[in-house]
Design a protein around this motif. Structure first.
Motif, PDB file in Angstrom:
ATOM      1  N   PHE A 296       3.077   3.363 -19.950  1.00  0.00           N
ATOM      2  CA  PHE A 296       2.300   2.178 -20.303  1.00  0.00           C
ATOM      3  C   PHE A 296       1.821   1.415 -19.081  1.00  0.00           C
ATOM      4  O   PHE A 296       1.131   0.415 -19.197  1.00  0.00           O
ATOM      5  CB  PHE A 296       3.144   1.268 -21.205  1.00  0.00           C
ATOM      6  CG  PHE A 296       3.585   1.933 -22.466  1.00  0.00           C
ATOM      7  CD1 PHE A 296       2.720   2.039 -23.540  1.00  0.00           C
ATOM      8  CD2 PHE A 296       4.857   2.490 -22.570  1.00  0.00           C
ATOM      9  CE1 PHE A 296       3.115   2.666 -24.720  1.00  0.00           C
ATOM     10  CE2 PHE A 296       5.260   3.116 -23.739  1.00  0.00           C
ATOM     11  CZ  PHE A 296       4.387   3.210 -24.816  1.00  0.00           C
ATOM     12  N   GLY A 297       2.230   1.864 -17.900  1.00  0.00           N
ATOM     13  CA  GLY A 297       1.773   1.238 -16.663  1.00  0.00           C
ATOM     14  C   GLY A 297       1.126   2.272 -15.765  1.00  0.00           C
ATOM     15  O   GLY A 297       0.735   3.349 -16.211  1.00  0.00           O
ATOM     16  N   CYS A 298       1.018   1.961 -14.491  1.00  0.00           N
ATOM     17  CA  CYS A 298       0.441   2.899 -13.529  1.00  0.00           C
ATOM     18  C   CYS A 298       1.294   4.167 -13.474  1.00  0.00           C
ATOM     19  O   CYS A 298       2.522   4.098 -13.370  1.00  0.00           O
ATOM     20  CB  CYS A 298       0.365   2.247 -12.145  1.00  0.00           C
ATOM     21  SG  CYS A 298      -0.235   3.376 -10.863  1.00  0.00           S
ATOM     22  N   TYR A 299       0.653   5.301 -13.519  1.00  0.00           N
ATOM     23  CA  TYR A 299       1.377   6.574 -13.534  1.00  0.00           C
ATOM     24  C   TYR A 299       2.094   6.844 -12.214  1.00  0.00           C
ATOM     25  O   TYR A 299       3.021   7.637 -12.171  1.00  0.00           O
ATOM     26  CB  TYR A 299       0.403   7.715 -13.845  1.00  0.00           C
ATOM     27  CG  TYR A 299       0.003   7.800 -15.303  1.00  0.00           C
ATOM     28  CD1 TYR A 299      -0.341   6.658 -16.028  1.00  0.00           C
ATOM     29  CD2 TYR A 299      -0.040   9.015 -15.964  1.00  0.00           C
ATOM     30  CE1 TYR A 299      -0.704   6.722 -17.356  1.00  0.00           C
ATOM     31  CE2 TYR A 299      -0.401   9.099 -17.297  1.00  0.00           C
ATOM     32  CZ  TYR A 299      -0.744   7.952 -17.988  1.00  0.00           C
ATOM     33  OH  TYR A 299      -1.098   8.015 -19.307  1.00  0.00           O
ATOM     34  N   PHE A 300       1.678   6.166 -11.168  1.00  0.00           N
ATOM     35  CA  PHE A 300       2.273   6.376  -9.847  1.00  0.00           C
ATOM     36  C   PHE A 300       3.349   5.333  -9.537  1.00  0.00           C
ATOM     37  O   PHE A 300       3.925   5.333  -8.454  1.00  0.00           O
ATOM     38  CB  PHE A 300       1.155   6.328  -8.784  1.00  0.00           C
ATOM     39  CG  PHE A 300       1.591   6.735  -7.411  1.00  0.00           C
ATOM     40  CD1 PHE A 300       2.205   7.962  -7.168  1.00  0.00           C
ATOM     41  CD2 PHE A 300       1.370   5.894  -6.320  1.00  0.00           C
ATOM     42  CE1 PHE A 300       2.600   8.336  -5.897  1.00  0.00           C
ATOM     43  CE2 PHE A 300       1.761   6.267  -5.041  1.00  0.00           C
ATOM     44  CZ  PHE A 300       2.380   7.487  -4.833  1.00  0.00           C
ATOM     45  N   TYR A 301       3.657   4.465 -10.505  1.00  0.00           N
ATOM     46  CA  TYR A 301       4.550   3.326 -10.270  1.00  0.00           C
ATOM     47  C   TYR A 301       5.900   3.742  -9.689  1.00  0.00           C
ATOM     48  O   TYR A 301       6.394   3.121  -8.752  1.00  0.00           O
ATOM     49  CB  TYR A 301       4.749   2.548 -11.580  1.00  0.00           C
ATOM     50  CG  TYR A 301       5.730   1.404 -11.456  1.00  0.00           C
ATOM     51  CD1 TYR A 301       5.328   0.175 -10.928  1.00  0.00           C
ATOM     52  CD2 TYR A 301       7.065   1.560 -11.835  1.00  0.00           C
ATOM     53  CE1 TYR A 301       6.227  -0.875 -10.797  1.00  0.00           C
ATOM     54  CE2 TYR A 301       7.972   0.521 -11.705  1.00  0.00           C
ATOM     55  CZ  TYR A 301       7.543  -0.691 -11.182  1.00  0.00           C
ATOM     56  OH  TYR A 301       8.437  -1.722 -11.040  1.00  0.00           O
ATOM     57  N   ASP A 302       6.530   4.774 -10.236  1.00  0.00           N
ATOM     58  CA  ASP A 302       7.895   5.151  -9.831  1.00  0.00           C
ATOM     59  C   ASP A 302       8.008   5.527  -8.362  1.00  0.00           C
ATOM     60  O   ASP A 302       9.079   5.393  -7.762  1.00  0.00           O
ATOM     61  CB  ASP A 302       8.385   6.331 -10.688  1.00  0.00           C
ATOM     62  CG  ASP A 302       8.534   5.946 -12.147  1.00  0.00           C
ATOM     63  OD1 ASP A 302       8.841   4.764 -12.406  1.00  0.00           O
ATOM     64  OD2 ASP A 302       8.324   6.807 -13.022  1.00  0.00           O
ATOM     65  N   ARG A 303       6.919   5.989  -7.753  1.00  0.00           N
ATOM     66  CA  ARG A 303       6.989   6.481  -6.368  1.00  0.00           C
ATOM     67  C   ARG A 303       6.127   5.663  -5.402  1.00  0.00           C
ATOM     68  O   ARG A 303       6.081   5.973  -4.207  1.00  0.00           O
ATOM     69  CB  ARG A 303       6.554   7.943  -6.316  1.00  0.00           C
ATOM     70  CG  ARG A 303       7.379   8.848  -7.228  1.00  0.00           C
ATOM     71  CD  ARG A 303       6.819  10.240  -7.255  1.00  0.00           C
ATOM     72  NE  ARG A 303       7.115  10.972  -6.040  1.00  0.00           N
ATOM     73  CZ  ARG A 303       6.500  12.092  -5.657  1.00  0.00           C
ATOM     74  NH1 ARG A 303       5.528  12.585  -6.391  1.00  0.00           N
ATOM     75  NH2 ARG A 303       6.842  12.695  -4.550  1.00  0.00           N
TER      76      ARG A 303
END
Length: 333
Positions: A296-303
């Motif tokens: 539901f957020g930026c797909y790159f958020y975790d990294r």
């Protein structure tokens, strides 16, 4: 270069269902291999698509060519939406959309001669009455010989089988097959990644020469940034089924905007020891998240090394930074 849009992809999604149960199957999730990508390709240009393994590059081109039936979205080629086209329309359009596959060992039928492999598209369309009536077996034979010579193969080898050729020669056979029907666009799915470096340059130069000679348009998939820079007019950067950034090749390499693009480029070696020593590597932490999870957020958020709280719950839209450069990042909104 012509500015006419030849192919337009709009919010294309390709989800593969995850099912459980032996007799009564039930869907319990989906692999979101391609999760809403949009771009256009102009006539005569090369759009390079780059990203890590598993980011959805190959699935995207297979969905565009309708080898996979897309979950949703539109693929408009010359005014025809391929996703909703009839079988007859699709067969007619496919003359103009051809593919070159990654593995030259697996993409050629080992039971067929080179003549049969290259001539098969012509034979199929001739039997269906979809070619000019003057195209007979003799015309096809001559076409096969001409194509073999054009891609750098001796026509006397037309009755040989794929196992009698090297990897580079097999890829040339695949290129000749793709050219048989005089297509307008070729989707090249990592066509040089399985080849030696010296052979890679030969195939890239051949593809460049063919583009100039026949006015071809390419969508070129690769994970090698140097290959993409060499052959592409524009570059799209994919991550986890989404396009993070799209720009002209020279602009992307000189001025990357998205944090993921910057990390990718920082990992590519530069053949200059002085520059290489001074360059700062961007090390991404963690692994690529599972494509099974709906985000539901930026797909790159975790990294992402510069993530903000907003990025966790809001998907950034594509924003035009200039007429030829778009980026999906809240840093630029």
């Amino acid at each position: 270069m012509s500015k006419r849009v030849l192919l337009e992809v709009i919010d294309l999604k390709q989800h593969f269902p995850i099912e459980t149960g032996f007799i009564i199957k039930r869907q319990v999730g989906a692999v979101r291999a391609v999760d809403g990508i949009s771009f256009s390709v102009n006539e005569g240009e090369t759009l390079g698509i780059v990203g890590e393994s598993g980011c959805g590059k190959s699935t995207a081109v297979r969905s565009i060519s309708q080898l996979y039936k897309p979950t949703s979205g539109s693929v408009i080629f010359d005014g025809i939406d391929l996703v909703n086209a009839s079988k007859r329309q699709l067969l007619d359009v496919r003359k103009n959309i051809q593919m070159i596959f990654q593995d030259p060992y697996a993409s050629l039928n080992p039971r067929m001669t080179v003549r049969t492999i290259i001539g098969e598209p012509l034979d199929i369309y001739r039997k269906r009455g979809m070619l000019d009536p003057s195209v007979d077996k003799h015309v096809i034979e001559k076409r096969v010989e001409d194509l073999m010579e054009r891609v750098g193969l001796n026509k006397v080898f037309k009755n040989r089988y794929p196992h009698e050729f090297s990897g580079g020669q097999r890829q040339r056979i695949g290129i000749a097959r793709a050219l048989a029907l005089n297509p307008k666009i070729i989707l090249a799915d990592e066509p040089v990644s399985a080849l030696d470096v010296s052979i890679q340059s030969q195939i890239l130069n051949l593809l460049t020469d063919l583009q100039k000679e026949f006015g071809l348009t390419y969508i070129f998939i690769a994970h090698d940034l140097a290959v993409i820079e060499y052959i592409s007019t524009r570059v799209a950067v994919m991550y986890l089924g989404k396009i993070m950034e799209i720009s002209r090749a020279q602009d992307l390499y000189k001025n990357p905007l998205h944090p993921y693009t910057k990390a990718l480029l920082s990992a590519a070696p530069i053949p200059d020891p002085v520059v290489e020593r001074k360059r700062k590597r961007i090390i991404l932490t963690g692994d690529v998240p599972s494509p099974n999870i709906e985000r539901f957020g930026c797909y790159f958020y975790d990294r992402c090394p510069v993530r903000m709280e907003k990025c966790k719950t809001n998907i950034p839209p594509m924003k035009k930074m200039d007429p030829n450069h778009e980026v999906a990042c809240w840093l630029y909104q």
